[in-house]
Motif scaffolding. Sequence first.
Motif, short mmCIF file in Angstrom:
data_model
loop_
_atom_site.label_atom_id
_atom_site.label_comp_id
_atom_site.label_asym_id
_atom_site.label_seq_id
_atom_site.Cartn_x
_atom_site.Cartn_y
_atom_site.Cartn_z
N THR A 299 68.59 33.81 -19.77
CA THR A 299 69.21 32.69 -19.08
C THR A 299 69.19 32.89 -17.57
OG1 THR A 299 70.64 32.37 -21.01
CG2 THR A 299 71.30 31.26 -18.98
N GLY A 300 69.17 34.15 -17.16
CA GLY A 300 69.06 34.47 -15.74
C GLY A 300 68.32 35.78 -15.52
N LEU B 78 74.42 29.71 -24.09
CA LEU B 78 75.18 30.06 -22.90
C LEU B 78 75.03 28.91 -21.90
CD1 LEU B 78 76.83 31.84 -21.02
CD2 LEU B 78 74.71 33.04 -20.41
N SER B 79 73.79 28.66 -21.47
CA SER B 79 73.48 27.51 -20.62
C SER B 79 72.38 26.73 -21.32
CB SER B 79 73.01 27.97 -19.23
OG SER B 79 72.39 26.90 -18.54
N HIS B 80 72.71 25.57 -21.85
CA HIS B 80 71.70 24.79 -22.58
C HIS B 80 70.56 24.33 -21.67
CE1 HIS B 80 75.09 22.14 -21.38
NE2 HIS B 80 74.12 21.36 -20.94
N LEU C 116 69.25 26.34 -19.21
CA LEU C 116 68.46 27.48 -18.76
C LEU C 116 68.05 28.45 -19.86
CD1 LEU C 116 70.58 28.36 -15.58
CD2 LEU C 116 68.56 26.89 -15.69
N ASP C 117 68.71 28.43 -21.02
CA ASP C 117 68.45 29.41 -22.07
C ASP C 117 66.99 29.39 -22.53
OD1 ASP C 117 71.13 30.06 -22.06
OD2 ASP C 117 71.61 28.89 -23.86
N THR C 118 66.37 30.56 -22.61
CA THR C 118 65.01 30.69 -23.17
C THR C 118 64.92 31.98 -23.98
OG1 THR C 118 64.24 31.81 -21.15
CG2 THR C 118 63.86 29.44 -21.29
N PRO C 119 64.54 31.89 -25.26
CA PRO C 119 64.28 33.11 -26.02
C PRO C 119 62.94 33.71 -25.62
CG PRO C 119 63.93 31.17 -27.38
CD PRO C 119 64.37 30.68 -26.04
N GLY C 120 62.79 35.02 -25.89
CA GLY C 120 61.53 35.66 -25.55
C GLY C 120 61.40 37.03 -26.18
N ASN D 109 64.60 31.20 -13.87
CA ASN D 109 65.29 30.27 -14.78
C ASN D 109 65.71 29.00 -14.06
OD1 ASN D 109 65.97 33.25 -15.50
ND2 ASN D 109 66.21 32.18 -17.44
N TYR D 110 66.24 29.17 -12.87
CA TYR D 110 66.75 28.03 -12.10
C TYR D 110 65.67 26.98 -11.87
CZ TYR D 110 69.53 25.74 -8.41
OH TYR D 110 70.24 24.85 -7.65
#
Length: 465
Positions: free
Chosen positions: A181-182, A212-214, A216-220, A411-412
């Motif tokens: 997310t960050g 957490l943040s819909h 910014l969230d990214t799985p990896g 992310n931002y």
Amino acid sequence: MDVLTDAQYPSLCALADAYAEGRLRPSQVVRAHLDRIERLEPAIGAFQAIYAEDAMRQAEAADRMIDAGNRLGPFHGIPFGLKDICDVEGRVTTGGCQALSTRVSPETGTLVHRLLAAGGILLGKTRTVECALGGWGTNQHMGTPRNPWDKARHRVPGGSSSGTAASTACGMAVCGVGTDTGGSVRLPAAFCGLVGLKVTEGRLPTDGILPLSHTLDTPGPLARSVEDALVMFRVMDGAEGWAIERERRAGSGVFADLRRDVIGLRLGVLDAAERACCSADVRTAYDAALDRLRSGGAELVPFSAAAPYADLAAACGQLIAAEGYFHHGALYDRPDLPMDEHVRARMLAGRDVTAADYMASLRDRLAGRDDHLDRMEGLDAVLTPTVTTTAPPLDSVDEAVSPAHFTRHVNYFGLCALSVPSGLSTDGLPTGLQVIARPHEEAMALRIGAAYERVRGPMPLPAFA
């Protein structure tokens, strides 16, 4: 063959080849990993839950399928860890919260379905920072995994995908799922000497993952090599196993990019002000990485972001706090619940973000992204250190400061990025190189990472190996 005492830990791709050629069986590999978990887990503390019996049953089923000529692809029979914010139906998913220690997942998310359908063998759930809100990897109530690179002192593994990184780095898992997310894939990758891929915003499904943040969230994936990370990414992206296998064998598709060099690429590098934010060891490793890429034919160009990275990190942090409070504020508003007090302070910061502030943050984010992408025009990628320092001891961490100085802006602005190990510091701790690419240009980040990985040479094993 003892699959866990080779000069290097067996990679995902090496195991896939061994299965295909009949030199190893998944049951042997999974048994060996469970044995290593039994030996190392008491010291490392990477797992929230271990599914030993189910993992062996899955491995024996994989044996039979492969024996019958029904191998699904390169992820078939690979033991992996899953960050404990990802739902698996019928299993407890705590999100790193003691207050949620009995929360049973109602269903399995798309991403986990894809990994299991590809034949992956789930060893267990890995520990995380509470609600995935923290970059050091600490957790007051559920435990902070130990960074495997130091036997003398308990150093942080990075977060929030702390357990995934620690388990993969010391060979208890071949690879694992994190979320970012960050910086929560790339930070632990850098601190633990792994490869971590942060994908483009919206590229991978997030259903079945505690938010957490819909925005910014990214799985990896977290893995030991760029090629391993690519295989896992392709599975997570929904590619069929047979297609991944064909591309990998032929060196076609995105796998062709892994074989390319960096001749003619234009790569942005830190300006003097941002270099000053890094420790001496990190600057030394960064400069050595740049020298190798320059020698390989890349053109290095000074690059300044749309704003100082510290300002972009703060803007990203405000958005994370606002959306995090929306999702989890009810837990942190209750003083009677056993919540991590460091996370509580970060989460409750979102309570004071007004609707006007939140909407302005979203507006400023889009305007800043356009400016940043304009600045990247003519560049193939931007290179930064992943973190400004190596992993600190647990007892010296300043929880009021985030290690995500260079990662949050990715992310931002919805970019993609890869963290790849860039060597060891003078005290034997990993450093990381971050390769930042435009949205949906994961192939470019992976190409540069693989080219650098070749000229860097093999990484040594951590102390707990």
